[in-house]
Scaffold this active site. Structure first.
Site, PDB file in Angstrom:
ATOM      1  N   ASP A  42       0.839  -1.197   0.000  1.00 37.87           N
ATOM      2  CA  ASP A  42       0.000   0.000   0.000  1.00 37.87           C
ATOM      3  C   ASP A  42       0.877   1.251   0.000  1.00 37.87           C
ATOM      4  O   ASP A  42       1.577   1.521   0.982  1.00 37.87           O
ATOM      5  CB  ASP A  42      -0.902  -0.016   1.241  1.00 37.87           C
ATOM      6  CG  ASP A  42      -2.075   0.935   1.137  1.00 37.87           C
ATOM      7  OD1 ASP A  42      -2.122   1.729   0.183  1.00 37.87           O
ATOM      8  OD2 ASP A  42      -2.962   0.874   2.011  1.00 37.87           O
ATOM      9  N   ASP A  43       0.885   1.992  -1.117  1.00 40.27           N
ATOM     10  CA  ASP A  43       1.649   3.240  -1.242  1.00 40.27           C
ATOM     11  C   ASP A  43       3.158   3.008  -1.337  1.00 40.27           C
ATOM     12  O   ASP A  43       3.937   3.865  -0.917  1.00 40.27           O
ATOM     13  CB  ASP A  43       1.398   4.181  -0.052  1.00 40.27           C
ATOM     14  CG  ASP A  43       0.064   4.893  -0.100  1.00 40.27           C
ATOM     15  OD1 ASP A  43      -0.717   4.627  -1.027  1.00 40.27           O
ATOM     16  OD2 ASP A  43      -0.202   5.714   0.802  1.00 40.27           O
ATOM     17  N   CYS A  78      -5.287   4.783  -3.994  1.00 38.56           N
ATOM     18  CA  CYS A  78      -5.535   3.404  -3.564  1.00 38.56           C
ATOM     19  C   CYS A  78      -6.754   2.768  -4.211  1.00 38.56           C
ATOM     20  O   CYS A  78      -6.657   1.736  -4.879  1.00 38.56           O
ATOM     21  CB  CYS A  78      -5.692   3.359  -2.048  1.00 38.56           C
ATOM     22  SG  CYS A  78      -4.265   3.970  -1.130  1.00 38.56           S
ATOM     23  N   ASP A 313      -0.113  -0.602  -5.009  1.00 36.31           N
ATOM     24  CA  ASP A 313      -1.268   0.046  -5.640  1.00 36.31           C
ATOM     25  C   ASP A 313      -0.945   1.415  -6.217  1.00 36.31           C
ATOM     26  O   ASP A 313      -1.646   1.913  -7.089  1.00 36.31           O
ATOM     27  CB  ASP A 313      -2.457   0.132  -4.675  1.00 36.31           C
ATOM     28  CG  ASP A 313      -2.142   0.862  -3.379  1.00 36.31           C
ATOM     29  OD1 ASP A 313      -0.993   1.309  -3.191  1.00 36.31           O
ATOM     30  OD2 ASP A 313      -3.053   0.969  -2.528  1.00 36.31           O
ATOM     31  N   ASN A 314       0.114   2.058  -5.740  1.00 41.05           N
ATOM     32  CA  ASN A 314       0.566   3.335  -6.311  1.00 41.05           C
ATOM     33  C   ASN A 314       1.921   3.665  -5.719  1.00 41.05           C
ATOM     34  O   ASN A 314       2.392   3.001  -4.786  1.00 41.05           O
ATOM     35  CB  ASN A 314      -0.424   4.474  -6.052  1.00 41.05           C
ATOM     36  CG  ASN A 314      -0.892   4.587  -4.619  1.00 41.05           C
ATOM     37  OD1 ASN A 314      -2.013   4.209  -4.296  1.00 41.05           O
ATOM     38  ND2 ASN A 314      -0.030   5.076  -3.744  1.00 41.05           N
TER      39      ASN A 314
END
Length: 538
Positions: A42-43, A78, A313-314
């Site tokens: 995540d991130d 997200c 996700d990014n």
């Protein structure tokens, strides 16, 4: 069942009919279709050193397989990005535009229109896979207005989903539709470790007669950046990279970037350095998870028949163009992500430079399972030919990036002087998002060009263009100096991609031999096209 019940106990507590399907995992049938594991962080950036802490992951996945060095997301946020992974679609086709219910994040509409056709749903219903999910699903998952944690999306045999956004302690999980509350005891509650233990239990007790798909979505390295206690002293001398776009004014950029204060205050720099360090610390537990998972697959005799994908996700930024910390922006540091894959038929220590996106993950995994991709409406492409090392593969040279800005109708309470429309503002009134931070880009990577062309849906219809061969940190916007014919072609290509669906999203790019450009098809009113973008996303 007590809050501290182990994942193994949860599996043992399944209904008898389900238990009858379960058996020892060690007597593996290697002739069955491959298993697939997808680890989603995540991130996690890749441009600013985000993979550096993951030594075990590098050894166990990257060195044993392939690293895609040009992997991107179509939206650097997200929920839209995760929806793209699940559906294989661009945001304008799955209609998740931000992290809110109003933006279709885990909304009733998403559940009705998109969830039944995600690739896990197809894997389970059409390919006979047993499926396992553990971790963060979508940011608004578990919201009362969208069914609460009792909602289990179609396609999942085992469901251990985090309610709402990433946390490390004091969270609620949906355990096959039943709420289970966790506290702040490291040994039983630290979420990354809980996900690791649940995954190991699944591998121990799952059916031995079906291939499996696992999706493990960790909270790390998302805020609040809470490391495991044994890692709180790690990387004490590490700080955010001071590259050439760090702490500089974003001249010739969209107004949201120009409003950032340069130079940043000492307190802002200290804050982002602390955040950077803690992000790395949280990733050490992900590294442990990977090691445990690979070892368990090896003990079970299943590793050689299992594809393992690792991605995020990014991306993320820490001080670039004087923006303290966040994602959402169109630049490489936010849209580029790690992508590592190992598995059957993949040679070790490979690097691939093809332009790939997370909309390709669903088609790839379905292709691995033997599903006919022509039966889907997915926008992405299967990576399987690249994983196998097939020769003369025809591949894309561009893809679409699109984002619908978030902003309050009223003023941000932190910075009332800025007026309505901004959000995610820091105490010094540097804001990371606004309602008109709405843009679409064509990211092109061909033999001749490494280019990004972007248009904003705002009063200026602002355009940003970057030649990343000459300017890899995207400091100089060349929109006013690049050849006009290239601008027109990129504008037209952007229009085409914004309205694409399925196979039309995979047509030749501007610099491909098969590209056809007819200036007569251009809209005469440029602003009309920009407004059309916003309407499509909504």
């Amino acid at each position: 069942m007590s809050p501290a019940a182990s994942p193994a106990a949860l599996l043992r507590a399944l209904p008898l009919a389900a238990l009858l399907l379960l058996g020892p995992a060690r007597a593996v049938r290697q002739t069955r279709r491959p298993n697939v594991v997808l680890i989603l962080t995540d991130d996690q950036d890749v441009c600013l050193g985000g993979m550096t802490p993951l030594k075990k992951t590098n050894t166990l996945i990257a060195q044993m397989g392939i690293t895609f060095v040009n992997a991107y997301v179509p939206s650097a946020l997200c929920c839209p990005s995760r929806a793209s992974i699940l559906t294989g679609k661009y945001p304008h086709n799955h209609h998740v535009v931000n992290n809110t219910l109003e933006g279709n994040c885990s909304s009733k509409l998403w559940q009705k229109i998109q969830e039944p056709y995600t690739f896990p749903a197809l894997l389970k219903a059409m390919c006979g896979y047993q499926t396992f999910f553990a971790g963060k699903y979508l940011n608004e998952y578990g919201a009362e207005d969208a069914g609460g944690v009792g909602h289990v999306p179609p396609g999942w045999s085992f469901w251990y989903a985090l309610e709402k956004n990433s946390k490390y302690y004091n969270y609620t999980l949906s355990v096959n539709g039943k709420a289970r509350r966790h506290g702040e005891n490291y040994s039983v509650d630290y979420l990354t470790d809980v996900l690791a233990n649940m995954s190991l239990d699944f591998l121990e007790y799952k059916s031995n007669f079906e291939p499996f798909f696992m999706m493990i979505a960790t909270p790390a390295p998302h805020s609040p950046w809470t490391p495991a206690p044994q890692y709180t002293k790690s990387f004490q001398n590490v700080s955010a990279p001071r590259n050439s776009n760090f702490n500089i004014h974003g001249k010739n950029k969209h107004w949201l970037i120009r409003q950032a204060k340069t130079p940043m205050s000492n307190s802002s720099i200290q804050f982002l350095d602390d955040a950077y360090r803690k992000r790395w610390q949280t990733l050490l537990s992900v590294d442990d998870l990977i090691e445990k998972l690979v070892k368990k697959l090896e003990v079970n005799g299943e590793l050689d028949n299992t594809y393992i994908f690792y991605t995020s996700d990014n991306g993320f930024h820490t001080g670039q163009f004087s923006l303290p910390i966040d994602k959402r922006q169109l630049y490489e540091f936010d849209i580029k992500v790690p992508l590592l894959v190992r598995g059957p038929g993949i040679k070790p220590n490979q690097t691939n430079k093809m332009l790939v996106a997370n909309i390709d993950l669903g088609p790839t995994i379905l292709d691995i399972a033997g599903y006919d991709l022509n039966k889907t409406q997915m926008d992405g492409m299967s990576l399987l030919p690249l994983l196998r090392g097939d020769k003369n593969v025809t591949w894309r040279s561009d893809f679409l990036v699109e984002y619908q800005g978030e902003g309050y109708n009223g003023s941000d309470p932190t910075c009332p002087g800025l007026g309505p429309g901004v959000t995610h503002c820091f105490p010094d009134c540097v804001c990371e998002d606004s309602y008109n931070n709405t843009y679409a880009c064509v990211r092109t990577l061909s033999a001749a060009w490494d280019l990004q062309y972007c248009e904003f849906d705002d009063r200026e219809v602002f355009v940003e263009v970057y030649n990343l061969t000459a300017d890899p940190h995207q400091i100089n916007n060349i929109a006013k100096t690049i050849d006009q014919e290239i601008l027109e072609k990129m504008n037209y290509r952007l229009m085409m991609l914004q309205s694409c669906s399925g196979a039309t999203c995979r047509t030749p790019g501007v610099f491909d031999p098969g590209y056809r450009f007819d200036p007569r098809l251009m809209f005469s009113n440029h602003g009309l096209r920009a407004r059309r973008f916003s309407a499509q996303l909504l």
